[in-house]
Design a protein around this motif. Structure first.
Motif, PDB file in Angstrom:
ATOM      1  N   TYR A  68       0.801  -1.231   0.000  1.00 26.54           N
ATOM      2  CA  TYR A  68       0.000   0.000   0.000  1.00 26.54           C
ATOM      3  C   TYR A  68       0.829   1.274   0.000  1.00 26.54           C
ATOM      4  O   TYR A  68       0.309   2.351  -0.252  1.00 26.54           O
ATOM      5  CB  TYR A  68      -0.938   0.013   1.231  1.00 26.54           C
ATOM      6  CG  TYR A  68      -0.264  -0.395   2.540  1.00 26.54           C
ATOM      7  CD1 TYR A  68       0.480   0.514   3.284  1.00 26.54           C
ATOM      8  CD2 TYR A  68      -0.361  -1.716   3.008  1.00 26.54           C
ATOM      9  CE1 TYR A  68       1.109   0.131   4.456  1.00 26.54           C
ATOM     10  CE2 TYR A  68       0.268  -2.098   4.190  1.00 26.54           C
ATOM     11  CZ  TYR A  68       1.003  -1.176   4.906  1.00 26.54           C
ATOM     12  OH  TYR A  68       1.630  -1.552   6.063  1.00 26.54           O
ATOM     13  N   GLU A 162      -1.969  -2.538  11.503  1.00 24.70           N
ATOM     14  CA  GLU A 162      -2.511  -2.551  10.127  1.00 24.70           C
ATOM     15  C   GLU A 162      -3.737  -3.451   9.960  1.00 24.70           C
ATOM     16  O   GLU A 162      -4.726  -3.027   9.394  1.00 24.70           O
ATOM     17  CB  GLU A 162      -1.450  -2.907   9.057  1.00 24.70           C
ATOM     18  CG  GLU A 162      -0.108  -2.167   9.159  1.00 24.70           C
ATOM     19  CD  GLU A 162      -0.178  -0.649   8.968  1.00 24.70           C
ATOM     20  OE1 GLU A 162      -1.255  -0.118   8.665  1.00 24.70           O
ATOM     21  OE2 GLU A 162       0.864   0.003   9.168  1.00 24.70           O
ATOM     22  N   LEU A 172      -1.639  -7.588   2.364  1.00 24.23           N
ATOM     23  CA  LEU A 172      -1.135  -6.202   2.374  1.00 24.23           C
ATOM     24  C   LEU A 172       0.390  -6.131   2.405  1.00 24.23           C
ATOM     25  O   LEU A 172       0.965  -5.071   2.154  1.00 24.23           O
ATOM     26  CB  LEU A 172      -1.683  -5.443   3.594  1.00 24.23           C
ATOM     27  CG  LEU A 172      -3.198  -5.343   3.759  1.00 24.23           C
ATOM     28  CD1 LEU A 172      -3.544  -4.562   5.036  1.00 24.23           C
ATOM     29  CD2 LEU A 172      -3.843  -4.669   2.555  1.00 24.23           C
ATOM     30  N   MET A 201      -5.514   1.147   8.739  1.00 18.73           N
ATOM     31  CA  MET A 201      -6.117   1.924   7.661  1.00 18.73           C
ATOM     32  C   MET A 201      -7.548   1.427   7.457  1.00 18.73           C
ATOM     33  O   MET A 201      -7.777   0.221   7.363  1.00 18.73           O
ATOM     34  CB  MET A 201      -5.343   1.723   6.366  1.00 18.73           C
ATOM     35  CG  MET A 201      -3.939   2.302   6.402  1.00 18.73           C
ATOM     36  SD  MET A 201      -3.022   1.924   4.908  1.00 18.73           S
ATOM     37  CE  MET A 201      -2.686   0.183   5.132  1.00 18.73           C
ATOM     38  N   SER A 204      -8.677  -0.531   3.692  1.00 19.35           N
ATOM     39  CA  SER A 204      -7.530  -1.069   2.959  1.00 19.35           C
ATOM     40  C   SER A 204      -8.029  -2.205   2.059  1.00 19.35           C
ATOM     41  O   SER A 204      -9.055  -2.823   2.346  1.00 19.35           O
ATOM     42  CB  SER A 204      -6.453  -1.568   3.932  1.00 19.35           C
ATOM     43  OG  SER A 204      -6.947  -2.619   4.733  1.00 19.35           O
ATOM     44  N   GLN A 207     -10.092  -5.624   2.934  1.00 20.89           N
ATOM     45  CA  GLN A 207     -10.603  -5.549   4.314  1.00 20.89           C
ATOM     46  C   GLN A 207     -12.105  -5.854   4.321  1.00 20.89           C
ATOM     47  O   GLN A 207     -12.849  -5.327   3.511  1.00 20.89           O
ATOM     48  CB  GLN A 207     -10.367  -4.141   4.856  1.00 20.89           C
ATOM     49  CG  GLN A 207     -10.778  -3.918   6.298  1.00 20.89           C
ATOM     50  CD  GLN A 207     -10.457  -2.476   6.703  1.00 20.89           C
ATOM     51  OE1 GLN A 207     -11.025  -1.530   6.163  1.00 20.89           O
ATOM     52  NE2 GLN A 207      -9.516  -2.313   7.598  1.00 20.89           N
ATOM     53  N   PHE A 232      -7.401   4.364   4.059  1.00 23.98           N
ATOM     54  CA  PHE A 232      -6.447   3.961   3.016  1.00 23.98           C
ATOM     55  C   PHE A 232      -6.634   4.905   1.834  1.00 23.98           C
ATOM     56  O   PHE A 232      -7.763   5.255   1.473  1.00 23.98           O
ATOM     57  CB  PHE A 232      -6.714   2.522   2.570  1.00 23.98           C
ATOM     58  CG  PHE A 232      -6.094   2.209   1.230  1.00 23.98           C
ATOM     59  CD1 PHE A 232      -4.725   1.994   1.127  1.00 23.98           C
ATOM     60  CD2 PHE A 232      -6.866   2.175   0.075  1.00 23.98           C
ATOM     61  CE1 PHE A 232      -4.137   1.751  -0.118  1.00 23.98           C
ATOM     62  CE2 PHE A 232      -6.282   1.927  -1.166  1.00 23.98           C
ATOM     63  CZ  PHE A 232      -4.914   1.712  -1.257  1.00 23.98           C
ATOM     64  N   TYR A 308       0.932   8.119   0.173  1.00 25.04           N
ATOM     65  CA  TYR A 308      -0.266   8.019  -0.674  1.00 25.04           C
ATOM     66  C   TYR A 308      -0.362   9.291  -1.510  1.00 25.04           C
ATOM     67  O   TYR A 308       0.358  10.274  -1.254  1.00 25.04           O
ATOM     68  CB  TYR A 308      -1.516   7.823   0.195  1.00 25.04           C
ATOM     69  CG  TYR A 308      -1.613   8.781   1.365  1.00 25.04           C
ATOM     70  CD1 TYR A 308      -2.058  10.090   1.190  1.00 25.04           C
ATOM     71  CD2 TYR A 308      -1.216   8.385   2.649  1.00 25.04           C
ATOM     72  CE1 TYR A 308      -2.124  10.968   2.253  1.00 25.04           C
ATOM     73  CE2 TYR A 308      -1.282   9.270   3.722  1.00 25.04           C
ATOM     74  CZ  TYR A 308      -1.734  10.559   3.521  1.00 25.04           C
ATOM     75  OH  TYR A 308      -1.785  11.435   4.572  1.00 25.04           O
TER      76      TYR A 308
END
Ligand code: 5AD
Ligand code: FES
Length: 347
Positions: A68, A162, A172, A201, A204, A207, A232, A308
């Motif tokens: 990620y 996470e 991930l 997050m 994500s 998820q 995320f 990000y």
């Protein structure tokens, strides 16, 4: 719904089934009530104070390859930099003048910073600013290293778990990163005596609602002093480039649930929340958050620390963010304070 929210506030926990009902059943009306209760609980513990942490992103090198993250090793486009100790100390001095009493040293997992270098750095910050807390956010290390940093004066450690679900964790992260080791790190940090932050997050990739419930149950069991939680957001040069971002509303709901479950937890309204919505951080405060973590890194490196896309404040001076945040927080009825903002243990 109201009954479930009241139960969560009163008992500070729910069963897996009740969490499922809550997460599936909340609508605009009932989430307004949830946010109202979360604010009340926060105000009860911390008043209307919002604590600030000065974030110093001191290295954009990372040996890991999390799917990620924009700083992942395989991202050859990422611009890498390291700050020298004198640069970091001048960030702290500037931050101190702006009212910061916590400095968060965050970086990728960068072997260039040996234990000795980190220990030296902690000592220098503590010498210049004995009234400030030092928080480390430098990833997975041995218990010996964590102990040495603590002995050098570090007060807190941020290491998001996470996701607590092993299968999800492996979707991930590459195989050399495991939830077992992440848990080991968090347990070591706690046993040593740090104020510990874990987190996740929201939204994500892969998820599920059940993953989130597992995370909530884990948070209750681990009982961290801080929880870092933000949406995320995809980064264009990662395997998750085309995945959708996490939702604002779901992040706010989780912030509020965590506040009710862990009344005295330190809960940041994250930069990621401010990135997916122009007033995301204010909304986070209105959902029970009580911390903001603006950037103190020098402006010339800010745009190189990109986990990000579209990250906010990459062009703004620390002083500008300080003024901007002060105004933003005032709109929520809270105010920024000059304080270390330590965890308040409730009897
Ligand atoms: N979107 C949102 N948060 C991210 N992080 C890393 N990459 C992203 C992303 N693409 C978060 C992780 C990490 C923290 C420092 O930043 O949760 O623990
Ligand atoms: Fe950085 Fe608003 S907080 S510009």
């Amino acid at each position: 719904m109201k009954k479930l929210i009241d139960k969560l506030e009163k008992e500070q926990r729910l069963s897996r089934e009740e969490f499922a009902l809550l997460l599936d059943g909340l609508n605009a009306d009932t989430s307004a009530y949830l946010f109202e209760r979360a604010q009340a609980v926060r105000n009860n513990v911390y008043g209307h104070q919002v604590f600030m942490r000065g974030l110093i992103e001191f290295s954009s090198f990372c040996k890991n390859d999390c799917y990620y993250c924009g700083l992942r090793l395989s991202n050859r486009q990422a611009e890498r930099y390291r700050l020298r100790q004198d640069q970091i100390l001048s960030c702290c001095a500037k931050g101190y003048d702006l009212g910061f009493r916590t400095f968060v040293l965050q970086g990728g997992e960068d072997p260039y910073y040996s234990d000795d270098k980190i220990i030296d750095l902690i000592g220098a910050i503590k010498k210049n600013h004995p009234d400030c807390a030092v928080t480390l956010s430098i990833g997975e290390m041995s218990r010996q290293s964590y102990q040495a940093f603590y002995d050098a004066g570090a007060d807190r450690y941020l290491l998001r778990h996470e996701t607590i679900n092993q299968d999800h964790y492996q979707k991930l992260h590459p195989a050399d990163l495991t939830i077992q080791n992440r848990r080991r790190c968090l347990q070591d940090l706690k046993a040593i005596g740090y104020q510990v932050g874990c987190g996740l997050m929201v939204g994500s990739p892969f998820q599920t609602r059940d993953n989130l419930i597992d995370d909530l149950l884990f948070l209750k069991e681990f009982d961290p002093e801080m929880v870092g939680i933000g949406p995320f957001i995809p980064h264009h040069a990662t395997p998750f480039a085309n995945e959708p971002a996490g939702s604002l509303v779901q992040t706010l709901i989780l912030l509020a649930i965590i506040r009710l479950m862990l009344p005295s937890v330190l809960l940041p309204a994250t930069t990621a929340l401010g990135t997916i919505d122009p007033t995301g951080r204010e909304k986070g405060i209105l959902a029970g958050a009580n911390v903001v973590m603006p950037n103190l890194s020098p402006t010339d490196v800010r745009s190189k620390y990109l986990l990000y896309d579209n990250k906010i404040c990459t062009g703004d001076e620390a002083a500008e963010c300080r003024v901007c945040l002060e105004k933003r927080i005032e709109t929520t009825g809270c105010h920024l304070v000059v304080d270390r903002g330590d965890y308040k243990k409730l009897k």
